[in-house]
Enzyme design. Sequence first.
Site, PDB file in Angstrom:
ATOM      1  N   ASP A  59      -4.939   3.643  -1.980  1.00 23.07           N
ATOM      2  CA  ASP A  59      -6.067   3.907  -1.092  1.00 23.07           C
ATOM      3  C   ASP A  59      -6.636   5.293  -1.346  1.00 23.07           C
ATOM      4  OD1 ASP A  59      -6.189   1.544   0.710  1.00 23.07           O
ATOM      5  OD2 ASP A  59      -4.101   2.102   1.080  1.00 23.07           O
ATOM      6  N   MET A  70     -11.507  -6.086   5.098  1.00 19.76           N
ATOM      7  CA  MET A  70     -10.780  -5.102   5.911  1.00 19.76           C
ATOM      8  C   MET A  70     -10.521  -5.692   7.293  1.00 19.76           C
ATOM      9  SD  MET A  70     -10.026  -2.523   4.147  1.00 19.76           S
ATOM     10  CE  MET A  70      -9.193  -1.702   5.511  1.00 19.76           C
ATOM     11  N   MET A 104      -9.341   7.962  -0.243  1.00 16.05           N
ATOM     12  CA  MET A 104     -10.232   8.287   0.890  1.00 16.05           C
ATOM     13  C   MET A 104     -10.798   9.690   0.700  1.00 16.05           C
ATOM     14  SD  MET A 104      -7.757   7.053   3.955  1.00 16.05           S
ATOM     15  CE  MET A 104      -6.919   5.471   3.925  1.00 16.05           C
ATOM     16  N   GLY A 131      -9.306   3.788   6.844  1.00 15.49           N
ATOM     17  CA  GLY A 131      -9.058   5.222   7.028  1.00 15.49           C
ATOM     18  C   GLY A 131      -7.602   5.558   7.325  1.00 15.49           C
ATOM     19  N   PHE A 132      -6.890   4.642   7.938  1.00 10.66           N
ATOM     20  CA  PHE A 132      -5.515   4.938   8.333  1.00 10.66           C
ATOM     21  C   PHE A 132      -4.632   3.710   8.197  1.00 10.66           C
ATOM     22  CE2 PHE A 132      -8.459   7.569  10.675  1.00 10.66           C
ATOM     23  CZ  PHE A 132      -7.964   8.851  10.457  1.00 10.66           C
ATOM     24  N   GLY A 133      -3.366   3.948   7.907  1.00 10.99           N
ATOM     25  CA  GLY A 133      -2.388   2.879   7.951  1.00 10.99           C
ATOM     26  C   GLY A 133      -1.910   2.686   9.381  1.00 10.99           C
ATOM     27  N   GLY A 134      -1.205   1.604   9.627  1.00  6.67           N
ATOM     28  CA  GLY A 134      -0.547   1.408  10.916  1.00  6.67           C
ATOM     29  C   GLY A 134      -1.449   0.999  12.063  1.00  6.67           C
ATOM     30  N   HIS A 156      -8.337   0.885  -4.158  1.00  3.02           N
ATOM     31  CA  HIS A 156      -9.297   0.642  -3.069  1.00  3.02           C
ATOM     32  C   HIS A 156     -10.016   1.957  -2.780  1.00  3.02           C
ATOM     33  CE1 HIS A 156      -9.644  -0.414   1.542  1.00  3.02           C
ATOM     34  NE2 HIS A 156     -10.829  -0.318   0.948  1.00  3.02           N
ATOM     35  N   MET A 191     -12.409   4.233  -0.802  1.00  2.00           N
ATOM     36  CA  MET A 191     -13.115   4.425   0.467  1.00  2.00           C
ATOM     37  C   MET A 191     -13.851   5.749   0.341  1.00  2.00           C
ATOM     38  SD  MET A 191     -10.046   3.050   2.840  1.00  2.00           S
ATOM     39  CE  MET A 191      -8.936   3.097   1.429  1.00  2.00           C
ATOM     40  N   ASP A 242      -6.661  -6.585   4.061  1.00  2.00           N
ATOM     41  CA  ASP A 242      -6.040  -5.261   4.132  1.00  2.00           C
ATOM     42  C   ASP A 242      -6.166  -4.696   5.543  1.00  2.00           C
ATOM     43  OD1 ASP A 242      -5.142  -2.695   3.635  1.00  2.00           O
ATOM     44  OD2 ASP A 242      -6.827  -2.132   2.330  1.00  2.00           O
ATOM     45  N   GLY A 276      -3.130  -3.966   8.943  1.00  6.71           N
ATOM     46  CA  GLY A 276      -2.358  -4.604  10.011  1.00  6.71           C
ATOM     47  C   GLY A 276      -1.742  -5.934   9.622  1.00  6.71           C
ATOM     48  N   GLY A 290       1.021  -2.107   4.207  1.00 10.19           N
ATOM     49  CA  GLY A 290       1.528  -0.746   4.134  1.00 10.19           C
ATOM     50  C   GLY A 290       2.714  -0.573   5.048  1.00 10.19           C
ATOM     51  N   SER A 291       2.437  -0.370   6.349  1.00  8.17           N
ATOM     52  CA  SER A 291       3.545  -0.088   7.266  1.00  8.17           C
ATOM     53  C   SER A 291       4.508  -1.257   7.399  1.00  8.17           C
ATOM     54  CB  SER A 291       3.037   0.360   8.633  1.00  8.17           C
ATOM     55  OG  SER A 291       1.784  -0.143   8.910  1.00  8.17           O
ATOM     56  N   SER A 324       0.832  -1.204   0.000  1.00 10.99           N
ATOM     57  CA  SER A 324       0.000   0.000   0.000  1.00 10.99           C
ATOM     58  C   SER A 324       0.866   1.252   0.000  1.00 10.99           C
ATOM     59  CB  SER A 324      -0.901   0.012   1.234  1.00 10.99           C
ATOM     60  OG  SER A 324      -1.501   1.294   1.348  1.00 10.99           O
ATOM     61  N   HIS A 369      -1.097  -1.159  -4.368  1.00  9.61           N
ATOM     62  CA  HIS A 369      -2.375  -0.883  -3.706  1.00  9.61           C
ATOM     63  C   HIS A 369      -2.484   0.628  -3.464  1.00  9.61           C
ATOM     64  CE1 HIS A 369      -5.865  -2.066  -1.224  1.00  9.61           C
ATOM     65  NE2 HIS A 369      -5.507  -1.079  -0.417  1.00  9.61           N
TER      66      HIS A 369
END
Length: 220
Positions: A35, A137, A37, A142-145, A66, A68, A175, A177, A197-198, A8, A33
């Site tokens: 995102d 999901m 938003m 809404g957020f990474g990490g 993706h 959102m 998608d 964590g 992502g992270s 991501s 990927h």
Amino acid sequence: MQTIVSPSLLSADFNHLAKDIEMINQSEADWFHLDIMDGVFVPNISFGFPIVQHVKKLAKKPLDVHLMIVDSDRYISEFKKFGADYLTVHYEACTHLHRTIQAIKAEGMKAGVSLNPHSPVHLLEDILPDLDLVLIMSVNPGFGGQKFIKNSLKKVEQLKAMADRINPNLIIEVDGGVDNSNAKLLCDSGANALVAGSFVFKSENPSATIHQLKTLNFNQ
Ligand code: DX5
Ligand code: ZN
């Protein structure tokens, strides 16, 4: 089938985006990927068409987009124009999901539906034959990490059983964590595509981390 790995870009270094895109090009990752938003469907705003267009110019692999956002229907042809190969919308954001999916396919893109953590997989039973991909999901979008929600494993298992019955070619993507503590469990439960992502971009060697996700061997 080997796991599809879709890093991501939300966690990439936007000051040096071309460098991170090239890292993915050179790595064993399969897709990019992206995102999108809108600050309405999710409590965050990410990026839009100009970024998608620029990524497309440099990317040598398919774009896994993706959405959102609310009102996805308004933007389907633009996403095709700017380079999306896979376009995934949220179940919770589409009132006429069947129409939306047909519109994505009519544009020549692969169509996906994403489910929020609270939405049970049985909601997709009637639309499943029309889908190329389902994105589970494993965090609230809404957020990474964020921290992986364990109940997602059960959802992947249930979706896999439903897909075996109704749509055996379905891509089951997860998608949120995703890391070395859950990637293998997810694939054992039936996932065949992982977004990260992270875990990729905050690691010391992102391309080696992609290799680990690809092989599901984290002791290298
Ligand atoms: C979250 C996004 C994810 C995000 C994943 O709403 O859909 O794609 O980038 O980031 P990590 O892997 O850090 O949870
Ligand atoms: Zn995503």
